[in-house]
Design a protein around this motif. Structure first.
Motif, PDB file in Angstrom:
ATOM      1  N   MET A   1       0.847  -1.201   0.000  1.00 11.88           N
ATOM      2  CA  MET A   1       0.000   0.000   0.000  1.00 11.88           C
ATOM      3  C   MET A   1       0.882   1.250   0.000  1.00 11.88           C
ATOM      4  SD  MET A   1      -3.264  -0.520   0.242  1.00 11.88           S
ATOM      5  CE  MET A   1      -4.555  -1.572   0.865  1.00 11.88           C
ATOM      6  N   SER A   2       0.452   2.253  -0.703  1.00 13.84           N
ATOM      7  CA  SER A   2       1.133   3.539  -0.615  1.00 13.84           C
ATOM      8  C   SER A   2       0.140   4.540  -0.022  1.00 13.84           C
ATOM      9  CB  SER A   2       1.625   3.969  -1.981  1.00 13.84           C
ATOM     10  OG  SER A   2       0.537   4.005  -2.876  1.00 13.84           O
ATOM     11  N   ARG A   3       0.535   5.794   0.038  1.00 15.01           N
ATOM     12  CA  ARG A   3      -0.369   6.736   0.692  1.00 15.01           C
ATOM     13  C   ARG A   3      -0.239   8.143   0.124  1.00 15.01           C
ATOM     14  NH1 ARG A   3       2.869   8.975   5.330  1.00 15.01           N
ATOM     15  NH2 ARG A   3       4.945   8.147   4.961  1.00 15.01           N
ATOM     16  N   LEU A   4      -1.306   8.880   0.272  1.00 16.98           N
ATOM     17  CA  LEU A   4      -1.305  10.318   0.030  1.00 16.98           C
ATOM     18  C   LEU A   4      -1.566  10.956   1.384  1.00 16.98           C
ATOM     19  CD1 LEU A   4      -3.593  11.076  -3.065  1.00 16.98           C
ATOM     20  CD2 LEU A   4      -1.120  11.370  -2.932  1.00 16.98           C
ATOM     21  N   TYR A   5      -0.907  12.059   1.657  1.00 12.66           N
ATOM     22  CA  TYR A   5      -1.176  12.664   2.953  1.00 12.66           C
ATOM     23  C   TYR A   5      -1.001  14.169   2.932  1.00 12.66           C
ATOM     24  CZ  TYR A   5       3.893  12.943   3.653  1.00 12.66           C
ATOM     25  OH  TYR A   5       5.227  13.239   3.532  1.00 12.66           O
ATOM     26  N   LEU A   6      -1.514  14.781   3.981  1.00 18.05           N
ATOM     27  CA  LEU A   6      -1.275  16.198   4.194  1.00 18.05           C
ATOM     28  C   LEU A   6      -1.125  16.442   5.682  1.00 18.05           C
ATOM     29  CD1 LEU A   6      -3.753  18.249   5.372  1.00 18.05           C
ATOM     30  CD2 LEU A   6      -4.810  17.514   3.282  1.00 18.05           C
TER      31      LEU A   6
ATOM     32  N   CYS B   1      -3.616  13.894   7.810  1.00 21.38           N
ATOM     33  CA  CYS B   1      -4.663  13.129   7.121  1.00 21.38           C
ATOM     34  C   CYS B   1      -3.999  12.223   6.101  1.00 21.38           C
ATOM     35  CB  CYS B   1      -5.644  14.060   6.404  1.00 21.38           C
ATOM     36  SG  CYS B   1      -6.415  15.220   7.517  1.00 21.38           S
ATOM     37  N   GLU B   2      -4.473  11.006   6.072  1.00 19.32           N
ATOM     38  CA  GLU B   2      -3.829  10.030   5.198  1.00 19.32           C
ATOM     39  C   GLU B   2      -4.885   9.233   4.421  1.00 19.32           C
ATOM     40  OE1 GLU B   2      -0.238   7.496   6.404  1.00 19.32           O
ATOM     41  OE2 GLU B   2      -1.952   6.180   6.755  1.00 19.32           O
ATOM     42  N   TRP B   3      -4.618   9.068   3.136  1.00 24.56           N
ATOM     43  CA  TRP B   3      -5.463   8.235   2.280  1.00 24.56           C
ATOM     44  C   TRP B   3      -4.608   7.061   1.825  1.00 24.56           C
ATOM     45  CZ3 TRP B   3      -5.422  13.482   2.411  1.00 24.56           C
ATOM     46  CH2 TRP B   3      -6.652  14.158   2.486  1.00 24.56           C
TER      47      TRP B   3
END
Ligand SMILES: [Zn+2]
Ligand SMILES: [Zn+2]
Length: 386
Positions: A278-283, A290-292
């Motif tokens: 899994m990888s992630r997008l975050y801010l 916040c992480e997706w």
């Protein structure tokens, strides 16, 4: 015809009226006041207002369009409370400046316009500073509203990520079966969908989503399915959720939310193989992390993989899965785990830039709070077009 009058600073209500009467600016200019009244039934007071205005240099049509769109055809000072009619006003008076540029123009209603033209010393005057501040704030508010409206109606350019099983599950929970799209039949024939999509054959999805014609059809089908579900759900702007008040709401977990803006992607490997992690997008912003989570299987193309690997502006639809705590660089953060349905490029963006300095601008655009893992590049090194 209305726009032509607006280019001369004629109030919109008068411009409407004159265009309904079928009097173009050129006719108005060359016709005497007496004839305008007798022939076209125009009120002498209107003639008195319009005659001097149409001797000016007209404002460029594109500037008028931009002004009106950015202000949503609404006065920036009262936000349309006093009137829904509007006037394009010169911040530095036309007689002094002859400046028809965007920065010298503002959309005001007739009531606020009167206040703007009151001489100094009188009460209730709208000062230049107030007008400029209102214009800037209102532009941003309108931009945010437009971007939110676009997101809520599913306007997205190119999906970079589509979690198809999750979309199917959502659809099943809402309407018992997948809505039919123009691609359903083809996908049924190919055995990728069964009986209008209650089940999706995982094999039909292929390995990763971007390997061939079927997959592209599958992507389009499910993007349309997702878009068709949006009006059934209350998607909230994540910006409005990142505060203590929202967190304490009992229904916070499970909230459907969209986010429009810069995100950082990490850990993408391409092309997909079953062993991929899994990888992630975050801010990170104001104490929130916040992480997706991104399942690499549902990345739609190698271009998308590239975009998801760095910093880009995204529109992300997701649902809040959990809230926890996370310490990053010795700073405590509230960590929000959001499960994404669809990720793509927004058709409209939100400008969160408080016009201070260039570097600050870059940070805000990327929702970057100034500290980062050591292997990240610094925000100051990112080129942001002005
Ligand atoms: Zn107003
Ligand atoms: Zn004015």
């Amino acid at each position: 015809m209305i726009n032509t009058y607006l280019q001369y600073g004629v109030p919109s209500c008068i411009a409407n009226d004159l265009s309904e009467k079928g009097v173009p600016v050129t006719t108005f200019r060359t016709t005497s006041a007496n004839n305008l009244e007798s022939k076209y039934g125009i009120d002498p007071r209107i003639i008195q207002i319009v005659k001097p205005l149409i001797t000016r240099q007209p404002i460029d049509e594109a500037v008028v369009t931009t002004l009106l769109e950015r202000s949503n055809f609404t006065c920036c000072c009262c936000k349309g409370v006093k009137s829904n009619s509007y006037i394009i006003h010169h911040i530095e008076e036309y007689s002094e400046s002859q400046d028809n540029s965007y920065s010298n123009l503002v959309v005001l209603c007739p009531a606020c316009h009167d206040l703007a033209h009151r001489g100094p010393g009188l009460t209730n005057v709208l000062t230049t500073e107030q007008i400029l501040r209102n214009k800037e704030n209102w532009d941003k508010q309108v931009e945010k509203q437009n971007a939110e409206a676009a997101a809520r109606s599913g306007k997205i350019n190119d999906a970079d990520y589509l979690n198809i099983p999750r979309i199917a599950e959502l659809s099943n929970s809402l309407i018992d079966q997948l809505p039919q799209t123009s691609l359903s039949d083809v996908l049924l024939i190919k055995d990728i969908l069964s009986s209008y999509g209650q089940h999706i054959d995982e094999k039909g999805l292929g390995v990763g989503l971007s390997d061939g014609g079927h997959s592209i059809r599958v992507q389009h089908h499910f993007l349309r399915v997702f878009q068709s579900l949006l009006h059934r759900l209350n998607f909230v702007n994540l910006d409005d959720l990142l505060n203590k008040g929202s967190l304490s709401r009992p229904d916070f977990i499970g909230t459907f939310c969209f986010y429009i803006g810069g995100l950082i992607g990490k850990g993408i490997t391409w092309p997909y193989t079953p062993g991929n992690l899994m990888s992630r997008l975050y801010l990170r912003r104001k104490g929130f992390y916040c992480e997706w989570l991104i399942d690499p299987k549902y990345i739609t193309s190698s271009t998308s993989s590239d975009r998801l690997s760095g910093r880009s502006v995204f529109l992300v639809y997701g649902r809040i899965k959990s809230v926890g705590k996370k310490t990053l660089n010795n700073k405590k953060h509230i960590a929000i785990d959001i499960r994404p349905y669809a990720i793509g490029t927004p058709t409209a963006t939100i400008n969160r830039t408080p016009n201070i300095a260039y570097i600050k601008a870059a940070e805000y655009m990327l929702d970057y709070d100034g500290e980062e893992d050591s292997n990240e590049t610094s925000a100051a090194s990112i080129i942001v077009s002005p």
